[in-house]
Design a protein around this motif. Sequence first.
Motif, mmCIF file in Angstrom:
data_model
loop_
_atom_site.group_PDB
_atom_site.id
_atom_site.type_symbol
_atom_site.label_atom_id
_atom_site.label_comp_id
_atom_site.label_asym_id
_atom_site.label_seq_id
_atom_site.Cartn_x
_atom_site.Cartn_y
_atom_site.Cartn_z
ATOM 1 N N ASP A 82 0.836 -1.208 0.000
ATOM 2 C CA ASP A 82 0.000 0.000 0.000
ATOM 3 C C ASP A 82 0.871 1.257 0.000
ATOM 4 O O ASP A 82 0.536 2.250 -0.661
ATOM 5 N N ASP A 83 1.983 1.214 0.745
ATOM 6 C CA ASP A 83 2.912 2.347 0.742
ATOM 7 C C ASP A 83 3.481 2.565 -0.656
ATOM 8 O O ASP A 83 3.627 3.706 -1.096
ATOM 9 N N HIS A 86 0.888 4.225 -2.910
ATOM 10 C CA HIS A 86 0.771 5.652 -2.571
ATOM 11 C C HIS A 86 1.992 6.436 -3.059
ATOM 12 O O HIS A 86 1.849 7.501 -3.686
ATOM 13 N N GLU A 87 3.183 5.917 -2.790
ATOM 14 C CA GLU A 87 4.401 6.647 -3.142
ATOM 15 C C GLU A 87 4.573 6.771 -4.647
ATOM 16 O O GLU A 87 5.018 7.816 -5.139
#
Length: 113
Positions: A82-83, A86-87
């Motif tokens: 998920d990171d 997003h990134e």
Amino acid sequence: MTREAFEELVSQALDQIPPELTRVMDNVAVFVEDEPPADDPELLGLYEGTPLTDRGEWYAGVLPDRISIYMGPTLRFCETEDDVVHEVAVTVIHEIAHHFGIDDERLHELGWG
């Protein structure tokens, strides 16, 4: 994460750019690279070119601007998938903003650091 999956995330991030903006993007190409230049190993993305705001009548017959999204440092920076999602989205938007002439200071003010 595989390169194919990472490239798909970049593609999905590009698909999130509003059509009214993508219509005015001009002479720019987006690439996924494994690693950034050795002198900046933590770099997540890079815009190289002439922003739309700096182009004049002289701007013709030039190679496309280049946006590079770097897989290695992004995956090392992020703890979860998920990171990474997003990134990648933030990095793609950040670099496209440079194509539109928005500098880092303004991007940080807007929360797209």
